[in-house]
Motif scaffolding. Structure first.
Motif, PDB file in Angstrom:
ATOM      1  N   GLU A 119      52.493  20.282  66.047  1.00 45.94           N
ATOM      2  CA  GLU A 119      51.815  21.580  65.916  1.00 45.94           C
ATOM      3  C   GLU A 119      51.411  22.149  67.271  1.00 45.94           C
ATOM      4  OE1 GLU A 119      48.613  21.637  63.147  1.00 45.94           O
ATOM      5  OE2 GLU A 119      49.819  20.818  61.498  1.00 45.94           O
ATOM      6  N   LEU A 120      50.925  21.300  68.165  1.00 46.99           N
ATOM      7  CA  LEU A 120      50.511  21.780  69.482  1.00 46.99           C
ATOM      8  C   LEU A 120      51.702  22.352  70.246  1.00 46.99           C
ATOM      9  CD1 LEU A 120      48.367  21.990  71.785  1.00 46.99           C
ATOM     10  CD2 LEU A 120      49.153  19.716  72.516  1.00 46.99           C
ATOM     11  N   LYS A 165      52.949  25.650  68.689  1.00 45.63           N
ATOM     12  CA  LYS A 165      52.044  26.751  69.033  1.00 45.63           C
ATOM     13  C   LYS A 165      52.287  27.196  70.473  1.00 45.63           C
ATOM     14  CE  LYS A 165      47.080  27.774  69.365  1.00 45.63           C
ATOM     15  NZ  LYS A 165      45.704  27.201  69.227  1.00 45.63           N
ATOM     16  N   ARG A 166      52.453  26.238  71.369  1.00 43.98           N
ATOM     17  CA  ARG A 166      52.721  26.569  72.774  1.00 43.98           C
ATOM     18  C   ARG A 166      54.097  27.219  72.930  1.00 43.98           C
ATOM     19  NH1 ARG A 166      50.172  21.465  76.303  1.00 43.98           N
ATOM     20  NH2 ARG A 166      47.991  21.972  75.810  1.00 43.98           N
ATOM     21  N   VAL A 168      55.559  29.281  70.765  1.00 40.89           N
ATOM     22  CA  VAL A 168      55.422  30.696  70.403  1.00 40.89           C
ATOM     23  C   VAL A 168      54.759  31.464  71.548  1.00 40.89           C
ATOM     24  CG1 VAL A 168      54.381  32.325  68.773  1.00 40.89           C
ATOM     25  CG2 VAL A 168      55.400  30.197  67.930  1.00 40.89           C
ATOM     26  N   ARG A 169      53.760  30.855  72.175  1.00 40.21           N
ATOM     27  CA  ARG A 169      53.135  31.491  73.354  1.00 40.21           C
ATOM     28  C   ARG A 169      54.171  31.687  74.459  1.00 40.21           C
ATOM     29  NH1 ARG A 169      48.609  27.949  76.212  1.00 40.21           N
ATOM     30  NH2 ARG A 169      50.464  26.803  76.878  1.00 40.21           N
ATOM     31  N   VAL A 192      59.645  32.381  64.019  1.00 41.23           N
ATOM     32  CA  VAL A 192      58.318  32.504  63.410  1.00 41.23           C
ATOM     33  C   VAL A 192      58.401  33.027  61.980  1.00 41.23           C
ATOM     34  CG1 VAL A 192      56.067  33.661  63.584  1.00 41.23           C
ATOM     35  CG2 VAL A 192      57.208  32.811  65.654  1.00 41.23           C
ATOM     36  N   GLY A 198      58.841  28.260  61.953  1.00 42.08           N
ATOM     37  CA  GLY A 198      58.674  27.255  62.997  1.00 42.08           C
ATOM     38  C   GLY A 198      59.244  25.886  62.664  1.00 42.08           C
TER      39      GLY A 198
END
Length: 522
Positions: free
Chosen positions: A71-72, A75-76, A78-79, A120, A125
């Motif tokens: 998950e981390l 998330k990174r 997508v950033r 997304v 994801g």
């Protein structure tokens, strides 16, 4: 009639640093997802949607799968995509008065935006689910690999239990992910040594791939050279890499990727532009951004601007040439009166990351191959099912590394790691044996984390990066950190001095393989 098996090996070492907000080496994962995994998945989905029959084999290594589920990191990622879209928008504005550069900036803006939309909104994801759906169509076969890409001949020489754990834990991760037993297994670096086949047999592996000389120099010599698999004494079949087809695609000097119209990998605005132009992508560091405006052009430093249409045309021509070469090759071999199989394995990251047009080449080749009568695409599993009678051969020790042996991973630049890994493997087995009958829940947690730290330290990537020098400091730190963590955990564990907070910190940092089975080390 002959067969061609394309095998793509998708692998990255486990790189995850929750202790930092941004970490440079995590970009390896972000780049591979953007430039290789998403393009390959979209390509395969197009082929399925267009009812183009094809067969493709892919290994997805356990460390890569762990990152694709984290998950981390997601998330990174997508950033990271958002930062790329921001950078491309900046470039659209900066190049508004330069038509060619503006057109390229538009191309990157659209590419990054499309990737974000697919990743997304469409796939939520979850790339592994998309791989699984393609697997369910029968178009691709997904195969297993060693837990952390440990170099099995060296691991085995130090500890049979440790080599067994690399294989069986890799098998277990595959079963957890895909709810099925793997038929094929990717040997890290195609590295084989006699004595590995019983371990593969224990894991119920039916086949694996070797480099050319691994089979050619087997005992006895294979009667059908590279063009048919051979069963090993313990059972699993060995398929050999075809050097001719590999060279055409793989080699930057002799092969297609070196064509002057293709995109130049090393020329990137992350190094060309002033830092203030790079925005949040850079994080104050000179690095690859993924926005590249130039084509290979020639061997000199002077580069011409990239022409996307010309590059796509070249990919189409090269796909046609590759097809004709394989047809001719299969026709010549078929005169020997058996149905040959040509096995062409590649690092998946060649397609898209290193060779930007690689996915286009692959798609055009597959579309053309669907119409052939003299050969068809297959998988090694499918070939074995229809050709179950093969010669028994003991393959020779080999890798697909430089000069075909272990020299890359066993060199004066990295040899210092192996005595430490040897001791850690022995300590792991001792700890596992001492708790085999009566492991408390806390001891089970500790033994699982000990296994994770040892497995991560054994990754072949660290020795490779030390030898090549591309990320020597990082590789040295990673292997040192995992050995230090292993030894600290082990020493406190055996003296009953380990507290839960200390353990929890390591579980937080190195959180892969939640179901790792430490009993394989017994």
């Amino acid at each position: 009639m002959g067969f061609l098996a394309l095998v793509l090996h998708a692998h990255l070492p486990f790189v995850r640093h929750p202790e930092h907000e941004h970490f440079l080496e995590e970009d390896w994962f972000f780049e591979a997802v953007t430039e290789t995994y998403i393009p390959l998945l979209r390509m395969m989905q197009r082929l399925v949607d267009d009812n183009v029959p094809f067969k493709l084999t892919m290994s997805l290594t356990p460390t890569l799968c762990a990152m694709l589920q984290d998950e981390l990191l997601l998330k990174r990622y997508v950033r990271h995509l958002d930062n790329l879209i921001d950078l491309a928008a900046r470039e659209q504005e900066r190049n508004r008065n330069h038509p060619q550069l503006r057109e390229l900036a538009d191309f990157y803006f659209n590419l990054f935006s499309e990737n974000r939309g697919v990743f997304v909104d469409e796939w939520k994801g979850d790339l592994l689910s998309i791989f699984g759906e393609l697997r369910d169509t029968g178009a691709i076969e997904i195969i297993a690999s060693a837990a952390t890409h440990g170099l099995l001949p060296i691991v085995q020489q130090q500890s049979i239990q440790a080599a067994r754990a690399q294989v069986l834990i890799g098998r277990d991760v595959y079963v957890d992910l895909f709810d099925a037993e793997p038929a094929g297994f990717w040997l890290p670096e195609c590295a084989y040594a006699p004595g590995l086949d019983p371990i593969l047999q224990e894991a119920n592996i039916r086949w694996f791939v070797l480099d050319t000389h691994g089979l050619l120099f087997g005992k006895p010599r294979p009667r059908r050279s590279l063009y048919a698999p051979c069963f090993t004494p313990s059972g699993p079949a060995a398929f050999a890499r075809d050097s001719d087809s590999s060279r055409q695609v793989w080699s930057a000097q002799e092969g297609y990727p070196g064509d002057p119209v293709y995109r130049e990998f090393y020329r990137d605005i992350g190094f060309d532009l002033p830092m203030q132009n790079l925005g949040p992508v850079a994080q104050g560091t000179r690095k690859f951004s993924g926005v590249k405006y130039y084509r290979i052009t020639g061997r000199g430093d002077e580069k011409q601007l990239y022409d996307r249409a010309a590059a796509e045309n070249a990919a189409t021509k090269h796909a046609s040439h590759f097809l004709e070469q394989r047809r001719q090759q299969i026709r010549e071999i078929s005169e020997l009166d058996f149905a040959p199989i040509i096995v062409a394995p590649f690092d998946a990251e060649l397609f898209g990351h290193w060779w930007f047009e690689g996915p286009s080449f692959l798609e055009q080749f597959i579309r053309r191959a669907a119409n052939q009568r003299d050969f068809s695409l297959t998988t090694p599993s499918e070939y074995l099912a229809t050709h179950p009678t093969q010669q028994i051969v003991e393959p020779s020790a080999s890798t697909w590394g430089e000069n075909g042996h272990l020299g890359v991973w066993l060199d004066e630049s990295n040899a210092w790691i192996y005595p430490h890994l040897h001791v850690a493997a022995e300590r792991m087995s001792e700890a596992a044996r001492s708790h085999a009958e009566n492991a408390s829940p806390f001891a089970d947690r500790v033994l699982k984390q000990l296994a994770r730290e040892l497995l991560l330290a054994q990754s072949s990537d660290w020795a490779f990066l030390m030898k090549t020098g591309t990320a020597r400091e990082y590789a040295t730190k990673r292997i040192t950190d995992h050995l230090v963590r292993f030894n600290q955990l082990h020493d406190q564990f055996v003296t009953n001095g380990l507290d839960e907070e200390f353990l929890r910190n390591y579980e937080w940092r190195d959180n892969l393989f939640p179901n790792v089975n430490w009993r394989y080390y017994i």
